[in-house]
Enzyme design. Structure first.
Site, PDB file in Angstrom:
ATOM      1  N   THR A  19       8.507  42.985   1.655  1.00 11.99           N
ATOM      2  CA  THR A  19       9.227  41.712   1.798  1.00 11.99           C
ATOM      3  C   THR A  19       8.240  40.528   1.803  1.00 11.99           C
ATOM      4  O   THR A  19       7.021  40.720   1.909  1.00 11.99           O
ATOM      5  CB  THR A  19      10.009  41.653   3.136  1.00 11.99           C
ATOM      6  OG1 THR A  19       9.062  41.718   4.213  1.00 11.99           O
ATOM      7  CG2 THR A  19      11.000  42.794   3.273  1.00 11.99           C
ATOM      8  N   GLY A  20       8.798  39.331   1.734  1.00 13.95           N
ATOM      9  CA  GLY A  20       8.072  38.091   2.011  1.00 13.95           C
ATOM     10  C   GLY A  20       6.738  37.937   1.289  1.00 13.95           C
ATOM     11  O   GLY A  20       6.618  38.180   0.087  1.00 13.95           O
ATOM     12  N   LEU A  21       5.748  37.516   2.047  1.00 17.16           N
ATOM     13  CA  LEU A  21       4.437  37.220   1.455  1.00 17.16           C
ATOM     14  C   LEU A  21       3.748  38.489   0.954  1.00 17.16           C
ATOM     15  O   LEU A  21       3.024  38.457  -0.044  1.00 17.16           O
ATOM     16  CB  LEU A  21       3.547  36.501   2.487  1.00 17.16           C
ATOM     17  CG  LEU A  21       4.060  35.130   2.943  1.00 17.16           C
ATOM     18  CD1 LEU A  21       3.161  34.528   4.014  1.00 17.16           C
ATOM     19  CD2 LEU A  21       4.182  34.179   1.758  1.00 17.16           C
ATOM     20  N   ARG A  41       8.438  50.053   7.481  1.00 18.24           N
ATOM     21  CA  ARG A  41       9.244  51.036   8.199  1.00 18.24           C
ATOM     22  C   ARG A  41      10.528  51.439   7.483  1.00 18.24           C
ATOM     23  O   ARG A  41      11.137  52.440   7.850  1.00 18.24           O
ATOM     24  CB  ARG A  41       9.609  50.473   9.586  1.00 18.24           C
ATOM     25  CG  ARG A  41       8.423  50.300  10.500  1.00 18.24           C
ATOM     26  CD  ARG A  41       8.790  49.569  11.765  1.00 18.24           C
ATOM     27  NE  ARG A  41       9.234  48.198  11.505  1.00 18.24           N
ATOM     28  CZ  ARG A  41       9.624  47.343  12.430  1.00 18.24           C
ATOM     29  NH1 ARG A  41       9.647  47.718  13.693  1.00 18.24           N
ATOM     30  NH2 ARG A  41       9.999  46.117  12.110  1.00 18.24           N
ATOM     31  N   SER A 107      10.274  40.391  28.236  1.00 12.57           N
ATOM     32  CA  SER A 107      10.003  41.599  29.021  1.00 12.57           C
ATOM     33  C   SER A 107       8.633  42.128  28.574  1.00 12.57           C
ATOM     34  O   SER A 107       8.154  41.782  27.487  1.00 12.57           O
ATOM     35  CB  SER A 107      11.075  42.656  28.735  1.00 12.57           C
ATOM     36  OG  SER A 107      10.971  43.068  27.378  1.00 12.57           O
ATOM     37  N   TYR A 149      -2.601  29.329  14.398  1.00  9.76           N
ATOM     38  CA  TYR A 149      -2.650  29.375  15.867  1.00  9.76           C
ATOM     39  C   TYR A 149      -3.463  30.567  16.372  1.00  9.76           C
ATOM     40  O   TYR A 149      -3.514  30.812  17.565  1.00  9.76           O
ATOM     41  CB  TYR A 149      -1.262  29.247  16.503  1.00  9.76           C
ATOM     42  CG  TYR A 149      -0.223  30.292  16.157  1.00  9.76           C
ATOM     43  CD1 TYR A 149      -0.384  31.631  16.517  1.00  9.76           C
ATOM     44  CD2 TYR A 149       0.953  29.930  15.508  1.00  9.76           C
ATOM     45  CE1 TYR A 149       0.582  32.578  16.229  1.00  9.76           C
ATOM     46  CE2 TYR A 149       1.926  30.869  15.209  1.00  9.76           C
ATOM     47  CZ  TYR A 149       1.721  32.198  15.575  1.00  9.76           C
ATOM     48  OH  TYR A 149       2.685  33.135  15.285  1.00  9.76           O
ATOM     49  N   LYS A 164      -2.770  37.691  16.971  1.00  4.09           N
ATOM     50  CA  LYS A 164      -3.433  37.144  15.774  1.00  4.09           C
ATOM     51  C   LYS A 164      -4.860  36.700  16.114  1.00  4.09           C
ATOM     52  O   LYS A 164      -5.752  36.777  15.263  1.00  4.09           O
ATOM     53  CB  LYS A 164      -2.635  35.972  15.202  1.00  4.09           C
ATOM     54  CG  LYS A 164      -1.280  36.354  14.611  1.00  4.09           C
ATOM     55  CD  LYS A 164      -1.403  37.063  13.275  1.00  4.09           C
ATOM     56  CE  LYS A 164      -0.051  37.181  12.579  1.00  4.09           C
ATOM     57  NZ  LYS A 164      -0.104  37.945  11.325  1.00  4.09           N
ATOM     58  N   PRO A 192       3.317  27.245   7.352  1.00  4.17           N
ATOM     59  CA  PRO A 192       4.648  27.753   7.001  1.00  4.17           C
ATOM     60  C   PRO A 192       4.875  27.968   5.494  1.00  4.17           C
ATOM     61  O   PRO A 192       4.695  27.052   4.696  1.00  4.17           O
ATOM     62  CB  PRO A 192       5.592  26.664   7.514  1.00  4.17           C
ATOM     63  CG  PRO A 192       4.799  25.840   8.456  1.00  4.17           C
ATOM     64  CD  PRO A 192       3.375  25.933   8.015  1.00  4.17           C
ATOM     65  N   ARG A 201      13.382  33.907  12.264  1.00  5.18           N
ATOM     66  CA  ARG A 201      12.974  34.157  13.654  1.00  5.18           C
ATOM     67  C   ARG A 201      12.244  32.990  14.298  1.00  5.18           C
ATOM     68  O   ARG A 201      12.138  32.910  15.514  1.00  5.18           O
ATOM     69  CB  ARG A 201      12.059  35.378  13.694  1.00  5.18           C
ATOM     70  CG  ARG A 201      12.770  36.671  13.338  1.00  5.18           C
ATOM     71  CD  ARG A 201      11.794  37.819  13.252  1.00  5.18           C
ATOM     72  NE  ARG A 201      12.481  39.076  13.058  1.00  5.18           N
ATOM     73  CZ  ARG A 201      12.718  39.623  11.870  1.00  5.18           C
ATOM     74  NH1 ARG A 201      12.310  39.014  10.766  1.00  5.18           N
ATOM     75  NH2 ARG A 201      13.349  40.775  11.766  1.00  5.18           N
TER      76      ARG A 201
END
Ligand code: HXC
Ligand code: NAP
Length: 285
Positions: A19-21, A41, A107, A149, A164, A192, A201
């Site tokens: 997916t994605g990048l 997965r 949690s 970040y 990260k 981004p 998310r």
């Protein structure tokens, strides 16, 4: 720089490549002649991406189900890649998990899940491929996908920031330690880039009115996937053969813009500067 089959000697394992990048990087690696193994997965996601990218590029790609938190599954993945393509000589640690939340709402399990995917997943893959490369004397390259970040830290994504930062340290540490085995390790820190996984998310619709991520970017646009794929292709290719232990930011200037003490002055209209200058000069008297 890349005109033709510049990556044809490369066999590249991209974690989270369905997916994605990860998918966009895989697409470009295939276009440049690399053989690609994508791992994550969900079998159905991998199957769909393998089909799509095979049809689109005509390149050689396989998808292998693997949870990067599980060393035994990574060993099986490496074995399958070698069986199919003879060797693996590039690893892209791209798989990640993330969501925004005030830290006090998390949690211990929620904290663990992010750190385990991002940090443990990256060092598991690096360690197991590194052992194989060193044993077989294979010149290899690792590319870790971090974020800006990683060094500034960030509230509301603390597990991701912690993990990260660890991956950035892994990049620099292995860049120093494993260069003697002809293994280079570098990282990309994107700002981004629209992907379903990240934006659903991190920038949910309900928040758009309050926080517009575009306003933080001085180039006033998001990154294009091909722009990141170009950088990734460079860093895994032999064109970057003397780049090692480095992190390259690709964020349209975002993090520096928001760190700069006075960049808020962008809000001052041009005609007001005559007045401001006069006032400041006037103070000399
Ligand atoms: C608080 C949460 C939560 C939320 C999950 N949890 N979502 N807590 N707020 N929004 C808690 C759950 O309650 C549970 O803890 C624990 O986290 C595990 O959640 P599960 O749903 O059981 O886990 P799982 O199904 O394995 O899903 C993992 C995931 C999910 C990380 C939560 O989001 C995922 O699969 N992500 C993969 C892809 C991804 O995240 N891509 C974005 C990468 S973007 P308890 O204790 O309740 O059982 C990125 C960009 C960074 O990294 C930079 C951008 C500029
Ligand atoms: P994405 O599409 O959600 O990619 C994350 C991938 O990781 C998914 O394919 C996911 O697949 C896989 N994954 C998650 N947990 C895994 C596990 N335990 N084992 C194996 N694979 C797992 O999001 P993305 O935006 O493309 O992110 C890609 C990378 O870029 C990440 O490292 C992210 O931190 C980084 N990044 C993104 C942005 C951005 O704006 N998009 C900015 C900075 C950094 P499954 O869930 O099917 O396993």
């Amino acid at each position: 720089m890349f005109k033709d089959q510049e990556l044809k000697e490369k066999v590249i394992l991209v974690t989270g490549g369905g997916t994605g990048l990860g998918k966009s990087m895989s697409r470009y690696f295939l276009t440049l002649g690399a053989k690609v193994i994508i791992a994550s997965r969900k079998q159905e996601v991998l199957d769909a991406t393998v089909k799509e990218l095979t049809e689109e590029t005509g390149g050689e790609i396989i998808g292998v189900v693997c949870d990067v938190r599980k060393p035994l599954e990574i060993e099986a993945l490496i074995e399958e890649g070698i069986k199919k393509f003879g060797e693996i000589n590039v690893l892209v640690n791209n798989a990640a998990g993330n969501f925004i939340s005030p830290t006090e709402r998390l949690s211990p399990k929620a904290f663990d899940i992010i750190v385990d995917i991002v940090l443990k997943g990256s060092y598991n893959c690096s360690l197991l491929l590194g052992k194989y490369w060193i044993k077989e004397k294979i010149s290899a390259t690792m590319l870790n996908i971090v974020t800006t970040y990683s060094w500034t830290g960030s509230g509301y994504v603390v597990p991701s920031a912690v993990a990260k930062a660890g991956v950035l340290s892994l990049t620099r540490s292995l860049g120093a330690e494993w260069a003697k085995y002809c293994i280079r390790t570098n990282a990309i820190a994107p700002g981004p880039f629209p992907t379903q996984g990240a934006f659903s998310r991190l920038f949910p619709e309900g928040l758009k009115e309050k926080i517009d991520p575009l306003k933080r970017i001085p180039l006033n646009r998001y990154g294009d996937h091909q722009e990141l794929a170009n950088l990734a292709a460079y860093l895994v290719s032999d064109f970057s053969s003397y780049v090692n232990g480095e992190v390259v930011t690709i964020d349209g200037g975002e993090w520096l813009y928001n760190a700069g003490e006075f960049t808020g002055l962008d809000a001052v209209p041009g005609e007001m500067w005559d007045y401001i200058e006069k006032e400041i000069r006037g103070k000399k008297k």
